[in-house]
Design a protein around this motif. Structure first.
Motif, PDB file in Angstrom:
ATOM      1  N   ALA A 134       0.836  -1.197   0.000  1.00  0.00           N
ATOM      2  CA  ALA A 134       0.000   0.000   0.000  1.00  0.00           C
ATOM      3  C   ALA A 134       0.875   1.252   0.000  1.00  0.00           C
ATOM      4  CB  ALA A 134      -0.914  -0.001   1.222  1.00  0.00           C
ATOM      5  N   LEU A 135       2.004   1.232   0.759  1.00  0.00           N
ATOM      6  CA  LEU A 135       2.888   2.392   0.858  1.00  0.00           C
ATOM      7  C   LEU A 135       3.569   2.677  -0.479  1.00  0.00           C
ATOM      8  CD1 LEU A 135       4.584   1.863   4.350  1.00  0.00           C
ATOM      9  CD2 LEU A 135       2.906   3.611   3.721  1.00  0.00           C
ATOM     10  N   ASN A 136       3.934   1.580  -1.183  1.00  0.00           N
ATOM     11  CA  ASN A 136       4.674   1.752  -2.437  1.00  0.00           C
ATOM     12  C   ASN A 136       3.747   1.759  -3.652  1.00  0.00           C
ATOM     13  OD1 ASN A 136       7.225   1.862  -1.223  1.00  0.00           O
ATOM     14  ND2 ASN A 136       7.299  -0.361  -1.064  1.00  0.00           N
ATOM     15  N   PHE A 137       2.464   1.917  -3.451  1.00  0.00           N
ATOM     16  CA  PHE A 137       1.527   1.885  -4.562  1.00  0.00           C
ATOM     17  C   PHE A 137       1.837   3.012  -5.552  1.00  0.00           C
ATOM     18  CE2 PHE A 137      -2.571   2.557  -6.673  1.00  0.00           C
ATOM     19  CZ  PHE A 137      -2.803   1.256  -7.101  1.00  0.00           C
ATOM     20  N   GLY A 138       1.961   2.672  -6.805  1.00  0.00           N
ATOM     21  CA  GLY A 138       2.251   3.674  -7.825  1.00  0.00           C
ATOM     22  C   GLY A 138       3.734   3.858  -8.066  1.00  0.00           C
ATOM     23  N   ASN A 139       4.586   3.247  -7.247  1.00  0.00           N
ATOM     24  CA  ASN A 139       6.034   3.335  -7.417  1.00  0.00           C
ATOM     25  C   ASN A 139       6.530   2.062  -8.120  1.00  0.00           C
ATOM     26  OD1 ASN A 139       8.784   3.507  -7.228  1.00  0.00           O
ATOM     27  ND2 ASN A 139       8.863   3.339  -4.996  1.00  0.00           N
ATOM     28  N   PHE A 140       6.783   2.161  -9.392  1.00  0.00           N
ATOM     29  CA  PHE A 140       7.133   0.969 -10.167  1.00  0.00           C
ATOM     30  C   PHE A 140       8.606   0.938 -10.547  1.00  0.00           C
ATOM     31  CE2 PHE A 140       2.591   1.706 -11.085  1.00  0.00           C
ATOM     32  CZ  PHE A 140       2.091   0.527 -10.561  1.00  0.00           C
ATOM     33  N   ASP A 141       9.441   1.794  -9.903  1.00  0.00           N
ATOM     34  CA  ASP A 141      10.859   1.852 -10.255  1.00  0.00           C
ATOM     35  C   ASP A 141      11.540   0.508 -10.052  1.00  0.00           C
ATOM     36  OD1 ASP A 141      10.452   4.441 -10.811  1.00  0.00           O
ATOM     37  OD2 ASP A 141      11.331   5.246  -8.961  1.00  0.00           O
ATOM     38  N   ASP A 142      11.254  -0.108  -8.911  1.00  0.00           N
ATOM     39  CA  ASP A 142      11.918  -1.379  -8.594  1.00  0.00           C
ATOM     40  C   ASP A 142      10.849  -2.445  -8.384  1.00  0.00           C
ATOM     41  OD1 ASP A 142      13.817  -3.251  -8.003  1.00  0.00           O
ATOM     42  OD2 ASP A 142      13.966  -2.660  -5.892  1.00  0.00           O
ATOM     43  N   PHE A 143       9.924  -2.544  -9.349  1.00  0.00           N
ATOM     44  CA  PHE A 143       8.756  -3.401  -9.173  1.00  0.00           C
ATOM     45  C   PHE A 143       9.145  -4.870  -8.981  1.00  0.00           C
ATOM     46  CE2 PHE A 143       5.065  -5.838 -10.603  1.00  0.00           C
ATOM     47  CZ  PHE A 143       4.108  -5.292  -9.789  1.00  0.00           C
ATOM     48  N   ASP A 144      10.090  -5.361  -9.791  1.00  0.00           N
ATOM     49  CA  ASP A 144      10.495  -6.767  -9.693  1.00  0.00           C
ATOM     50  C   ASP A 144      11.067  -7.080  -8.316  1.00  0.00           C
ATOM     51  OD1 ASP A 144       9.641  -7.327 -12.154  1.00  0.00           O
ATOM     52  OD2 ASP A 144      11.609  -7.370 -13.132  1.00  0.00           O
TER      53      ASP A 144
END
Ligand SMILES: [Zn+2]
Length: 149
Positions: free
Chosen positions: A35-45
């Motif tokens: 939930a905190l990192n929602f929308g942050n796809f820089d280091d998604f893997d």
């Protein structure tokens, strides 16, 4: 025959409980960081891998904790870890005894309730004036001679 649960079994029970709590926290942390990192796809893997490890690790911890807890509560034989009916009976003895004790408590309580109910309703009989036969309190005529009571 041991009538108490040994201290190492108690320790295993609480250890299992702690493992369940840690596993649950680990498992829930996946959703919190998600939930905190929602929308942050820089280091998604990297995040997905870390979340997967924590989710699976948390579930494994909860399963292991549940198992340790059961073994601690019911003993190695009582929980089915060791197939030994004689030992299982001994391991579960505190539980069986407690079950019997609770049944006895319930019966004692029921007996007291029945006894007090009887005390509150004393049986009243009416004696017939004509033939002296005892009749039920609510009867209008004597059951022996038929005279009004
Ligand atoms: Zn009568």
């Amino acid at each position: 025959m041991s009538r108490r649960i040994s201290s190492d079994r108690k320790f295993a029970y609480y250890l299992g409980g702690a493992l369940i709590a840690i596993g649950l926290l680990l498992f829930l942390s996946v959703f919190v960081t998600g939930a905190l990192n929602f929308g942050n796809f820089d280091d998604f893997d990297g995040q997905a891998r870390s979340s997967g490890i924590r989710a699976i690790g948390g579930m494994i911890l909860m399963m292991v904790g549940g198992f340790v807890r059961t073994v601690g509560a019911r003993g190695a034989a009582g929980s089915g870890l060791v197939l030994d009916p004689e030992r299982a009976r001994r391991d579960l003895e505190p539980f069986s005894r407690q079950g019997g004790g609770m049944l006895k408590d319930a019966l004692d309580e029921a007996d007291i309730a029945l006894g007090s109910a009887r005390d509150h309703e004393p049986l009243v009989m009416i004696r017939c004036r004509a033939c002296s036969t005892l009749n039920e309190e609510d009867s209008k005529f004597c059951q022996e001679c038929g005279q009004p009571v």
